[in-house]
Design an enzyme around this catalytic site. Structure first.
Site, PDB file in Angstrom:
ATOM      1  N   GLY A  74      19.048  34.196  24.956  1.00 62.42           N
ATOM      2  CA  GLY A  74      18.784  34.639  23.459  1.00 62.42           C
ATOM      3  C   GLY A  74      19.536  35.871  23.265  1.00 62.42           C
ATOM      4  O   GLY A  74      19.989  35.949  22.017  1.00 62.42           O
ATOM      5  N   THR A  75      19.609  36.854  23.843  1.00 60.90           N
ATOM      6  CA  THR A  75      20.296  38.170  23.663  1.00 60.90           C
ATOM      7  C   THR A  75      21.788  37.778  23.575  1.00 60.90           C
ATOM      8  O   THR A  75      22.475  38.341  22.386  1.00 60.90           O
ATOM      9  CB  THR A  75      19.995  39.240  24.603  1.00 60.90           C
ATOM     10  OG1 THR A  75      18.675  39.457  24.476  1.00 60.90           O
ATOM     11  CG2 THR A  75      20.728  40.315  24.423  1.00 60.90           C
ATOM     12  N   GLN A 182      11.918  32.771  19.204  1.00 61.17           N
ATOM     13  CA  GLN A 182      10.422  32.546  19.344  1.00 61.17           C
ATOM     14  C   GLN A 182       9.893  31.153  18.632  1.00 61.17           C
ATOM     15  O   GLN A 182       8.766  30.630  18.926  1.00 61.17           O
ATOM     16  CB  GLN A 182       9.714  33.777  18.348  1.00 61.17           C
ATOM     17  CG  GLN A 182       9.459  34.858  19.290  1.00 61.17           C
ATOM     18  CD  GLN A 182       8.727  34.867  20.589  1.00 61.17           C
ATOM     19  OE1 GLN A 182       7.949  34.138  20.640  1.00 61.17           O
ATOM     20  NE2 GLN A 182       9.273  35.683  21.566  1.00 61.17           N
ATOM     21  N   SER A 202      16.276  30.124  23.362  1.00 60.55           N
ATOM     22  CA  SER A 202      16.234  30.869  24.583  1.00 60.55           C
ATOM     23  C   SER A 202      15.516  29.874  25.473  1.00 60.55           C
ATOM     24  O   SER A 202      14.330  29.566  24.941  1.00 60.55           O
ATOM     25  CB  SER A 202      15.634  32.139  24.636  1.00 60.55           C
ATOM     26  OG  SER A 202      15.685  32.781  25.961  1.00 60.55           O
ATOM     27  N   HIS A 204      13.595  29.740  28.220  1.00 62.58           N
ATOM     28  CA  HIS A 204      12.352  30.659  29.046  1.00 62.58           C
ATOM     29  C   HIS A 204      11.378  30.477  27.937  1.00 62.58           C
ATOM     30  O   HIS A 204      10.177  30.820  28.188  1.00 62.58           O
ATOM     31  CB  HIS A 204      12.481  31.536  29.559  1.00 62.58           C
ATOM     32  CG  HIS A 204      12.813  33.094  29.117  1.00 62.58           C
ATOM     33  ND1 HIS A 204      11.571  33.782  29.018  1.00 62.58           N
ATOM     34  CD2 HIS A 204      13.709  33.438  28.234  1.00 62.58           C
ATOM     35  CE1 HIS A 204      12.032  34.765  28.276  1.00 62.58           C
ATOM     36  NE2 HIS A 204      13.359  34.730  28.076  1.00 62.58           N
ATOM     37  N   CYS A 328      10.551  43.033  25.858  1.00 64.05           N
ATOM     38  CA  CYS A 328      11.742  43.893  25.916  1.00 64.05           C
ATOM     39  C   CYS A 328      11.614  45.352  25.700  1.00 64.05           C
ATOM     40  O   CYS A 328      12.485  46.286  26.021  1.00 64.05           O
ATOM     41  CB  CYS A 328      12.987  43.341  25.120  1.00 64.05           C
ATOM     42  SG  CYS A 328      13.238  41.560  25.374  1.00 64.05           S
TER      43      CYS A 328
END
Length: 386
Positions: A74-75, A182, A202, A204, A328
Site C-alpha cells: 500500500g505504501t 483499510q 494492500s 495483507h 506503522c
C-alpha cells in the site's frame, strides 16, 4: 466465565494468511518458477498466473484488469499515485488537497511534494473524523491537480464520503485518489461508483501475503513511474513481478469478494457487541470515529486516565493482541495525529485502544475481551505512570 484463550484483534495492522491463499501460492514458490516476461512455456505459465490474479484483484473493485498495477504494498501504491500523477500533470497545476488524518504513506508523500515546490492543503475533519465535502470544494483552486482522501481511516474506522468527493472532482476536472488499504475486502468498492481515478490496495489487509499491493489507475490517466528499468506493468512499475505474492493477492481478493456480504454482517454484529460492551462497562471511555459510517470490523476507543502502552502490555499478558492505532507509528512517542485532528485532549488521546476483527474471530473472543478489559483498565489507571 471463559477459559484463558489467545485472541487476535489487530486485523487493521495485518491479517493472518488465509490457508486457501497459501495453497494458491505454493506452486509459484516451487515448480511454477518461470519469469512472466519469458516467452518459453514456464514463462507463459507464470504469465497466466499473473494475469489471472490481475483479473481477480480488478473484480474486487469493479475495475478492468489492465487498470491494475502491482506494487510492493500500500505504501508504494500511494507513493506511485501521488508522485506519479502530480509529476505527469504538473503543467496542469501544482496544488494538492488531502486530509489531516491520512496514513503517513500519503501525508509524508504530500509533505515531500510541498518541500519540492507544490502547494498542499491539509483539510480538517469533524469530531468523528469525517472530511466535509464543502471543505474540499472550498479548497479547490485553478492550480489543483490532485485530491487524495482515504476511503476509511485505519485508526478510527470512519468511512469518508468518497463518492460525493468523486463527483466534485469529476465536475472540476481534477484527478482523485483514495487510499483504500483499510476498506478493500471489508466494504463493497466499485471504482466507477466512487468516481476515483487512482485507488491503493494492500494484500495483507485482507488475508493475502505481506509485500504485495496494487494501484488502480483509471484508463487514460497518465503516471510518471517511480522506478525505471523495464516494461513490466505497462511501464508503470518495472521489475520482475513478485509472482507468488501477486497470485496470493488474487486468491485473497476472490475469497473476500465472495464472502463479503455475509462476513461484513457477521463482523458488524461482533463490532457492535464490542462497542456496547466496552462503553457500558468501562467508565470514562469514548468511541472514536463515526458510530454509523465505520468499517464493520473496527472498534476504537479512548480511555481517559490510561495509556495505550500499559493497556496493550496488559492485554498481551492476557494473550489478546490489539493496538493503540496505526502499526506503522506504534513506536512514535507523540500522540496520534488522527486523534489530535479530532480535537481530543492528551488525557484522552494517550489512552487509545483499537480492536479490529477478522475472519477468525468469534463471539467467544468478544466475550473474553469484554470479560477481562474492565479490570485491566482499572489496574492500568491505578498504576503510576512510568
Amino acid at each position: 466465565m471463559n477459559t484463558r484463550r489467545s485472541v487476535y484483534m489487530d486485523h487493521s495492522a495485518t491479517t493472518p494468511l488465509r490457508p486457501e491463499v497459501l495453497e494458491a501460492m505454493l506452486p509459484y514458490l516451487s515448480e511454477r518458477y518461470g519469469n512472466p516476461s519469458s516467452v518459453h512455456s514456464r514463462g507463459r505459465q507464470a504469465k497466466q498466473g499473473l494475469e489471472e490474479a490481475r483479473a481477480r484483484v480488478a473484480a474486487l473493485i469493479g475495475a478492468r484488469p489492465e487498470e491494475i498495477v502491482f506494487t510492493s504494498g500500500g505504501t508504494e501504491a500511494n507513493n506511485l499515485a501521488l508522485l506519479g500523477a502530480v509529476r505527469a500533470y504538473s503543467r496542469r497545476g501544482r496544488h494538492i488537497i488531502t486530509s489531516a488524518i491520512e496514513h503517513h504513506a500519503v501525508l509524508d508523500t504530500a509533505g515531500y511534494l510541498r518541500e519540492n515546490g507544490f502547494e498542499v492543503t491539509f483539510l480538517p475533519v469533524t469530531a468523528d473524523g469525517l472530511v466535509r465535502v464543502e471543505d474540499v470544494a472550498a479548497a479547490v483552486t485553478e492550480q489543483t491537480v490532485l485530491i487524495s482522501i482515504m476511503h476509511a481511516n485505519n485508526e478510527i474506522g470512519t468511512i469518508q464520503p468518497i463518492a460525493e468527493i468523486g463527483r466534485l472532482a469529476r465536475q472540476r476536472g481534477i484527478l482523485f485518489h483514495t487510499d483504500a488499504v483499510q476498506s478493500a475486502g471489508k466494504i463493497p468498492i466499485v471504482v466507477d461508483e466512487l468516481g476515483v481515478d487512482l485507488l491503493a490496495l494492500s494484500a495483507h489487509k485482507f488475508g493475502g501475503p505481506k509485500g504485495t499491493g496494487a494501484l488502480y489507475v483509471r484508463k487514460g490517466v497518465r503516471l510518471e513511474p517511480l522506478l525505471h528499468g523495464g516494461d513490466q506493468e505497462r511501464r508503470r512499475r518495472p521489475g520482475t513481478e513478485n509472482l507468488p505474492g501477486i497470485v496470493g493477492m488474487g486468491a485473497a481478493a476472490e475469497l473476500v469478494q465472495r464472502e463479503l456480504p455475509a462476513e461484513a454482517a457477521r463482523l458488524g454484529a461482533l463490532r457492535d457487541r464490542l462497542i456496547e460492551g466496552l462503553l457500558g462497562n468501562v467508565p470514562e471511555a469514548m468511541l472514536t470515529g463515526h458510530r454509523q459510517r465505520r468499517l464493520p470490523n473496527h472498534a476504537s476507543f479512548c480511555l481517559r486516565g490510561a495509556t495505550s502502552a500499559a493497556l496493550l502490555a496488559e492485554l498481551d499478558r492476557a494473550e489478546v493482541a490489539a493496538s493503540g492505532g496505526s502499526a506503522c507509528t506504534a513506536l512514535a512517542p507523540d500522540p496520534s495525529h488522527v486523534l489530535a485532528a479530532l480535537g481530543l485532549e492528551p488525557e484522552w488521546a494517550q489512552g487509545a485502544l483499537r480492536l479490529s476483527l477478522g475472519w477468525g474471530n468469534t463471539e467467544d473472543d468478544v466475550a473474553y475481551v469484554l470479560e477481562i478489559l474492565p479490570s485491566i483498565v482499572e489496574r492500568v489507571r491505578r498504576s503510576p505512570p512510568p
